[in-house]
Design a protein around this motif. Structure first.
Motif, PDB file in Angstrom:
ATOM      1  N   SER A  31      -1.583  -4.643   6.665  1.00 25.08           N
ATOM      2  CA  SER A  31      -1.042  -3.356   6.218  1.00 25.08           C
ATOM      3  C   SER A  31      -0.968  -3.309   4.695  1.00 25.08           C
ATOM      4  CB  SER A  31       0.366  -3.149   6.790  1.00 25.08           C
ATOM      5  OG  SER A  31       0.308  -2.969   8.178  1.00 25.08           O
ATOM      6  N   LEU A  32      -0.475  -4.402   4.108  1.00 27.75           N
ATOM      7  CA  LEU A  32      -0.347  -4.466   2.645  1.00 27.75           C
ATOM      8  C   LEU A  32      -1.703  -4.349   1.956  1.00 27.75           C
ATOM      9  CD1 LEU A  32       2.232  -7.387   2.521  1.00 27.75           C
ATOM     10  CD2 LEU A  32       2.654  -5.091   1.624  1.00 27.75           C
ATOM     11  N   LEU A  33      -2.727  -4.951   2.587  1.00 25.73           N
ATOM     12  CA  LEU A  33      -4.068  -4.929   1.987  1.00 25.73           C
ATOM     13  C   LEU A  33      -4.596  -3.506   1.838  1.00 25.73           C
ATOM     14  CD1 LEU A  33      -5.787  -8.011   3.648  1.00 25.73           C
ATOM     15  CD2 LEU A  33      -5.721  -7.506   1.194  1.00 25.73           C
ATOM     16  N   VAL A  34      -4.236  -2.637   2.792  1.00 24.21           N
ATOM     17  CA  VAL A  34      -4.722  -1.251   2.719  1.00 24.21           C
ATOM     18  C   VAL A  34      -4.138  -0.563   1.484  1.00 24.21           C
ATOM     19  CG1 VAL A  34      -4.835   0.980   3.883  1.00 24.21           C
ATOM     20  CG2 VAL A  34      -4.991  -1.125   5.230  1.00 24.21           C
ATOM     21  N   GLY A  35      -2.810  -0.646   1.322  1.00 21.02           N
ATOM     22  CA  GLY A  35      -2.162   0.008   0.179  1.00 21.02           C
ATOM     23  C   GLY A  35      -2.577  -0.620  -1.135  1.00 21.02           C
ATOM     24  N   THR A  36      -2.649  -1.962  -1.146  1.00 19.99           N
ATOM     25  CA  THR A  36      -3.009  -2.685  -2.377  1.00 19.99           C
ATOM     26  C   THR A  36      -4.423  -2.318  -2.821  1.00 19.99           C
ATOM     27  OG1 THR A  36      -1.620  -4.515  -1.669  1.00 19.99           O
ATOM     28  CG2 THR A  36      -3.201  -4.985  -3.397  1.00 19.99           C
ATOM     29  N   SER A  37      -5.345  -2.333  -1.885  1.00 17.04           N
ATOM     30  CA  SER A  37      -6.745  -2.042  -2.231  1.00 17.04           C
ATOM     31  C   SER A  37      -6.893  -0.603  -2.706  1.00 17.04           C
ATOM     32  CB  SER A  37      -7.669  -2.277  -1.028  1.00 17.04           C
ATOM     33  OG  SER A  37      -7.500  -3.580  -0.566  1.00 17.04           O
ATOM     34  N   PHE A  38      -6.188   0.296  -2.035  1.00 18.69           N
ATOM     35  CA  PHE A  38      -6.251   1.705  -2.437  1.00 18.69           C
ATOM     36  C   PHE A  38      -5.713   1.874  -3.859  1.00 18.69           C
ATOM     37  CE2 PHE A  38      -5.082   6.101  -2.769  1.00 18.69           C
ATOM     38  CZ  PHE A  38      -6.036   6.780  -2.029  1.00 18.69           C
ATOM     39  N   ALA A  39      -4.565   1.259  -4.112  1.00 15.88           N
ATOM     40  CA  ALA A  39      -3.943   1.375  -5.446  1.00 15.88           C
ATOM     41  C   ALA A  39      -4.863   0.791  -6.519  1.00 15.88           C
ATOM     42  CB  ALA A  39      -2.592   0.657  -5.446  1.00 15.88           C
TER      43      ALA A  39
END
Ligand code: KG4
Length: 362
Positions: free
Chosen positions: A96-104
């Motif tokens: 889940s964190l990877l999705v937000g981190t990569s997007f940011a």
């Protein structure tokens, strides 16, 4: 200092992204004032009785663009106006964190603006500083924050910013659970009673109709400020098991038919026990450290009995208490954005190659 030039002379616009568990959320703060806070909660987990990490990551992937887009539109800004992007780096579910981190990261790179990593737990504490137009007072330093969520139960000592920083406070965990979190105890016990996921809000609702003194469950006896909820969970389970055995029954539904107000009384007794465990340790910490400003944060801070206990303890022990608006109790990007705004003012940025982390303390 970040190598990217800060936008000088313009308003400060921070976009934040939160994707640590099963809520995809984006928020915008302009010059310190919250302008939008948009959250897509994932319903896909309900039928499984808990968050399924793989499904959570996929749902984040689907939700993140529309959520960010809506947050920017509601704030009345385009992406070109952004000064920096804050994101939850951890703790949480890694996928889940990877999705937000990569997007940011992608957006920050494309716009050539700084990236700000935020610790999710610090974010919960920062919910108390969000300027959302309601005029709620912000805590004075030092204060204690009881941080209670599905994954954590901690007492955090929050002190004024360290030298070199002017905005982001220092935080230190002085007590925490040695096993389950309070929210986890609520959710697991609710599951045993056959209630939907997440069980915390259901316990809260049913407890209002039950007798809190009916079932005296076990309370831990730990030194210091640490918590434990696994014994309470076992005590809850064994009480039900013994009642089933005594009556020669097999299911909770059968027991609920035989015992009037079974679920209501179990919920009320469990909730009262959890609140008592949480508040006693907090009281001890406040007394030992001579601190009279006390806040509560995290998903479980939505619990009505815990909120009432804060008001009652405040009156009895002369605490100034801080209870967050409901919108900032469960996971949300407004709190991440607030931390991001303070870190931006402190010029505390992160490198583009930072990776998310699943576990950490504050
Ligand atoms: O902070 P949060 O949204 O997510 C985590 O980071 O864990 O907290 C979720 C937890 C769940 O365990 C949920 O059951 C609990 O907060 N919760 C409640 C209430 N509302 C949410 N627990 C008790 N009473 C409530 N009203």
């Amino acid at each position: 200092m970040h190598p990217i030039l800060l936008k000088m002379g313009k308003e400060t616009v921070i976009l934040a992204i939160e994707s640590s568990c099963d809520d995809t959320s984006a928020a915008v703060i302009i010059d310190g004032v919250l302008r939008s806070n948009v959250t897509a909660s994932q319903k896909v987990h309900e039928e499984f009785g808990g968050v399924v990490p793989e499904l959570a990551s996929r749902a984040h992937q689907q939700n993140i663009l529309p959520v960010v887009d809506t947050a920017l539109k509601r704030a009345g800004v385009g992406k070109e106006a952004l000064s920096a992007i804050a994101f939850t780096r951890g703790p949480g579910l890694l996928g889940s964190l990877l999705v937000g981190t990569s997007f940011a990261k992608g957006l920050a790179l494309a716009l050539n603006i700084p990236l700000i990593d935020v610790n999710h737990l610090q974010g919960h504490v920062m919910a108390h500083f969000v300027e959302d137009g309601t005029g709620l007072p912000h805590p004075d330093y030092p204060f204690l924050c009881l941080l209670v969520s599905g994954g954590n139960s901690q007492i955090v000592l929050v002190e004024s910013p360290k030298s070199g920083a002017a905005h982001m406070p220092q935080m230190r965990i002085i007590g925490q659970t040695i096993d389950d979190a309070a929210g986890e105890a609520f959710d697991k016990c609710a599951k045993v009673l056959g209630l939907p996921y997440p069980g915390g809000p259901w316990i809260d609702r049913l407890a209002k109709l039950g007798d809190a003194a009916k079932y005296p469950f076990a309370k831990p006896n730990l030194p210091g400020y640490d918590y434990s909820f696994s014994g309470l969970k076992t005590s809850f389970l064994y009480t039900l098991r013994d009642m089933l055995r005594e009556r020669g029954l097999e299911t909770i539904d059968q027991l609920a038919e035989a015992v009037p107000d079974l679920r209501e009384d179990f919920c009320a007794s469990l909730q009262a026990t959890v609140v008592d465990i949480l508040m006693r340790k907090l009281k001890k910490a406040a007394k030992d450290l001579n601190i009279s400003h006390v806040a509560v944060a995290g998903g479980v801070s939505a619990n009505s009995a815990l909120r009432q206990a804060f008001i009652d303890y405040g009156k009895r022990y002369h605490w100034q208490v801080y209870i967050p608006p409901f919108a900032f109790t469960t996971d949300n990007a407004a709190m991440i954005c607030q931390a991001g705004y303070f870190k931006y003012l402190d010029h505390d940025f992160c490198a583009i190659d930072e990776v998310p982390f699943a576990k950490t303390t504050i």
